[in-house]
Scaffold this motif. Structure first.
Motif, mmCIF file in Angstrom:
data_model
loop_
_atom_site.group_PDB
_atom_site.id
_atom_site.type_symbol
_atom_site.label_atom_id
_atom_site.label_comp_id
_atom_site.label_asym_id
_atom_site.label_seq_id
_atom_site.Cartn_x
_atom_site.Cartn_y
_atom_site.Cartn_z
ATOM 1 N N PHE A 110 0.834 -1.211 0.000
ATOM 2 C CA PHE A 110 0.000 0.000 0.000
ATOM 3 C C PHE A 110 0.865 1.256 0.000
ATOM 4 C CE2 PHE A 110 -2.451 3.371 2.033
ATOM 5 C CZ PHE A 110 -3.592 3.359 1.244
ATOM 6 N N ARG A 111 1.944 1.252 0.781
ATOM 7 C CA ARG A 111 2.808 2.432 0.825
ATOM 8 C C ARG A 111 3.428 2.710 -0.537
ATOM 9 N NH1 ARG A 111 5.879 1.329 6.615
ATOM 10 N NH2 ARG A 111 4.247 2.221 7.941
ATOM 11 N N ASN A 112 3.887 1.668 -1.217
ATOM 12 C CA ASN A 112 4.491 1.858 -2.529
ATOM 13 C C ASN A 112 3.448 2.216 -3.575
ATOM 14 O OD1 ASN A 112 7.590 1.021 -2.773
ATOM 15 N ND2 ASN A 112 6.653 -0.169 -1.136
ATOM 16 N N LEU A 113 2.244 1.678 -3.423
ATOM 17 C CA LEU A 113 1.173 2.040 -4.340
ATOM 18 C C LEU A 113 0.837 3.517 -4.195
ATOM 19 C CD1 LEU A 113 -1.043 1.175 -6.356
ATOM 20 C CD2 LEU A 113 -2.515 0.762 -4.371
ATOM 21 N N ALA A 114 0.750 3.999 -2.954
ATOM 22 C CA ALA A 114 0.451 5.410 -2.710
ATOM 23 C C ALA A 114 1.564 6.298 -3.245
ATOM 24 C CB ALA A 114 0.264 5.645 -1.212
ATOM 25 N N ARG A 115 2.787 5.811 -3.159
ATOM 26 C CA ARG A 115 3.924 6.602 -3.627
ATOM 27 C C ARG A 115 3.945 6.707 -5.154
ATOM 28 N NH1 ARG A 115 10.195 4.618 -3.394
ATOM 29 N NH2 ARG A 115 11.159 6.510 -4.218
ATOM 30 N N GLY A 116 3.624 5.602 -5.830
ATOM 31 C CA GLY A 116 3.761 5.575 -7.280
ATOM 32 C C GLY A 116 2.489 5.860 -8.033
ATOM 33 N N ALA A 117 1.351 5.884 -7.355
ATOM 34 C CA ALA A 117 0.085 6.052 -8.068
ATOM 35 C C ALA A 117 -0.719 7.231 -7.543
ATOM 36 C CB ALA A 117 -0.731 4.766 -7.948
ATOM 37 N N ALA A 118 -0.041 8.241 -7.045
ATOM 38 C CA ALA A 118 -0.738 9.345 -6.396
ATOM 39 C C ALA A 118 -1.655 10.107 -7.347
ATOM 40 C CB ALA A 118 0.286 10.312 -5.774
ATOM 41 N N ALA A 119 -1.350 10.104 -8.617
ATOM 42 C CA ALA A 119 -2.200 10.840 -9.565
ATOM 43 C C ALA A 119 -2.708 9.935 -10.662
ATOM 44 C CB ALA A 119 -1.427 12.007 -10.167
ATOM 45 N N ASP A 328 8.104 -0.461 -8.611
ATOM 46 C CA ASP A 328 8.698 0.151 -9.799
ATOM 47 C C ASP A 328 8.096 1.536 -9.983
ATOM 48 O OD1 ASP A 328 10.052 -2.189 -10.169
ATOM 49 O OD2 ASP A 328 8.602 -3.002 -11.611
ATOM 50 N N LEU A 329 8.908 2.534 -9.786
ATOM 51 C CA LEU A 329 8.411 3.903 -9.870
ATOM 52 C C LEU A 329 8.021 4.244 -11.299
ATOM 53 C CD1 LEU A 329 10.928 5.788 -7.584
ATOM 54 C CD2 LEU A 329 8.580 5.164 -7.067
ATOM 55 N N PRO A 330 7.003 5.064 -11.474
ATOM 56 C CA PRO A 330 6.656 5.520 -12.815
ATOM 57 C C PRO A 330 7.848 6.187 -13.493
ATOM 58 C CG PRO A 330 4.961 6.145 -11.235
ATOM 59 C CD PRO A 330 6.108 5.605 -10.446
ATOM 60 N N GLU A 331 7.780 6.228 -14.796
ATOM 61 C CA GLU A 331 8.909 6.751 -15.582
ATOM 62 C C GLU A 331 9.313 8.152 -15.149
ATOM 63 O OE1 GLU A 331 9.893 7.774 -20.290
ATOM 64 O OE2 GLU A 331 8.018 6.789 -19.698
#
Length: 566
Positions: A110-119, A328-331
């Motif tokens: 969840f933490r990584n999802l929130a970090r990488g999918a905030a928008a 995996d962080l967005p580009e």
């Protein structure tokens, strides 16, 4: 499942390392290492006691049959009691450790999802996200309970079995140990290699089915309106059939793996019996032969599930890969800053360039924009012009490929994400209200707010009377997405949540979308009243004429053009 889907899954599996995702899962579990290790040790002790118990039982049974007296009653009682206690403790500790470890994975996910999918970046399909968070995470318990612990047991049993049989016959020890190694290590490895692709197919098909079902449930009104019930149901049936085929293929693999392991164990039993009768192997005495037979049966039963686990290893490794992919962080993900937010709130876009993908036209092309502290501006433009991208850049959801964005003279790239977002509040066209109480939805904006502050925010947003009229007031339950409120009421409640944040900068991204003309004007007039003294960035397609603004800008061709300045 379509053949193109199958080939895509296979190509992705080949590109990914097999063990890297598993090592990352183990890294997430590192704080549970003492508990996981304790569970494994208890399992090994229970297994060792079980082998000794079977050996002693074999001696006693054989001795009684031959009319001999062997004093093993006390040993059997001690070993039997110890095995029961250790087995209970092992189950208690290993399952407790696994539940805690899986909880750690969900929190990490969840933490990584929130970090990488905030928008809206990262996962875009709710069904796929649900599949990863539920099914794939749950599949990871097999990594510890079905693979690591049994494999550790097999590594303990092999030398123990060889040493115990070698005391009777070296040749028999070599043959039985070889068959054990084949059943405990070789067959599971072969099954894992063969089953890896099938495991990926099962994961993929299950995710596709969830996506289809959630799409159908979420769009029931539109489906019924356009008479598409049959087509959507057929689509879900096709995905269900694809999952069934993948599961049947995996089930056949599991059956073959189980049969191979079983045959290794039966072959070992035949070899021991042959040695007892002196057929092709050095003859051994009846009493030790019985002990060896019981020990061999117990040893092979202890690893009987390893070959089956090997066949499921593909599912486990693919599940691990799907779970860790969220990291995996967005580009265009920005780097995490380390500095606190500055006191000043002047915003400046200096020669900023940004495009969402290579080969596509830039959304921003050397864009410059200055917003003094406390100023109220509007940013206009058609869909795709880059208005929402401007908000994403300012919130550090994405990072520009060129140029610099500053807050109070400080490059936002150097500011901590939480510190920056503590200075900026965002009200979007798709602000989500959770299926929870009104109080809980408001406290999302500021958890430490007291009840008086909640009512003040509701009064400012002009929705306090609506909340007072509800039977339970602040503790009234909102439906999913705020379904129990009208569109205007839900938008005002979202505004109250934003106002609670006390952020000096407000980004209002199409805040009146979906409202009728009258409700839109009333809502925007409310915004005029409650945002005094704050920096306001209003993102819109058009203006209604009721907005109080200091300047109006239009984004065109990746640049800003000032239309009006007060």
């Amino acid at each position: 499942m379509k053949s193109s889907d199958s080939r895509a899954v296979a190509r992705q599996a080949r590109r990914e390392g097999v063990l890297a995702p598993l090592f990352q899962i183990l890294h997430i579990w590192r704080q549970r290492a003492p508990l996981l290790t304790a569970g494994a040790i208890l399992s090994l002790l229970a297994l060792l006691i079980g082998l000794l118990l079977m050996r002693e039982a074999g001696l006693r049974v054989a001795a009684m049959t031959m009319g001999m007296i062997v004093i093993t009653t006390g040993a059997l009682r001690i070993l039997g009691s110890a095995r029961v206690i250790l087995r209970y403790a092992e189950r208690l500790v290993t399952h407790d450790a696994m539940f805690r470890a899986l909880a750690d994975v969900r929190v990490w996910f969840f933490r990584n999802l929130a970090r990488g999918a905030a928008a809206g970046l990262g996962f875009r399909r709710a069904g796929d996200l649900l599949s990863r968070l539920v099914s794939d995470v749950e599949a990871l318990d097999g990594l510890y309970l079905r693979i690591i612990v049994p494999l550790a047991g097999a590594l303990l049993v092999l030398p123990f079995l060889f040493i115990a049989i070698n005391m009777v016959s070296t040749v028999l020890a070599v043959v039985v140990a070889g068959l054990f190694a084949c059943g405990a290590f070789v067959m599971p490895l072969i099954a894992a290699m063969l089953g890896r692709r099938d495991g990926g197919m099962v994961n993929h098909a299950a995710a596709q089915l969830r996506i289809g079902v959630l799409d159908m449930v979420g769009g029931l009104r539109e489906i019924a309106t356009f008479g598409a019930e049959g087509r959507m149901l057929a689509h879900v049936h096709d995905r269900d059939a694809a999952l069934y085929r993948a599961q049947m293929k995996q089930a056949r693999m599991l059956a073959l793996a189980g049969a191979a392991s079983y045959l290794c164990g039966q072959a070992a039993v035949v070899v021991v019996l042959a040695a007892a009768m002196g057929l092709g192997l050095p003859r051994i005495a009846p009493l030790p032969a019985a002990a060896v037979l019981f020990l061999t049966v117990a040893a092979f039963e202890s690893v009987g599930g390893l070959t089956r686990a090997g066949a499921l290893a593909g599912t486990i490794t693919r599940a691990a890969a799907r779970v860790v992919a969220v990291a995996d962080l967005p580009e265009h993900a920005p780097a995490e800053g380390t500095q606190p937010a500055p006191a000043g709130t002047d915003i400046c876009f200096n020669d900023v360039s940004f495009r969402w993908a290579e080969g596509r036209a830039p959304v921003m092309d050397h864009l410059n924009l200055s917003i003094p502290a406390g100023q109220r501006i509007a940013v206009l433009g058609p869909s795709g012009a880059g208005k929402s991208t401007l908000a994403a850049l300012l919130l550090k959801v994405v990072a520009p490929q060129g140029g610099q964005i500053t807050l109070g003279g400080t490059d936002i790239a150097t500011i901590r994400d939480d510190a920056l977002r503590g200075r900026i509040a965002w009200l979007s066209q798709a602000t989500h209200l959770f299926a929870d109480t009104i109080r809980a939805n408001l406290l999302l904006g500021r958890p430490d707010a007291d009840e008086a502050e909640l009512w003040t925010a509701l009064e400012q947003a002009q929705v306090a009377d609506v909340v007072r009229d509800l039977p339970e007031g602040l503790d009234s339950w909102l439906g999913e997405g705020g379904a129990s409120l009208s569109g205007g009421q839900g938008r005002r409640l979202a505004l109250a949540r934003v106002l609670l944040s006390r952020a000096p900068i407000l980004i209002l991204d199409e805040p009146a979308t979906g409202l009728d003309a009258r409700t839109e004007q009333e809502f925007l007039q409310t915004l005029n009243d409650v945002t005094e003294g704050r920096t306001v960035i209003l993102i819109a397609h058009r203006l209604t004429g009721v907005e109080k603004l200091d300047s109006v800008w239009r984004i065109s061709g990746g640049k800003t053009v000032e239309l009006r300045s007060e």
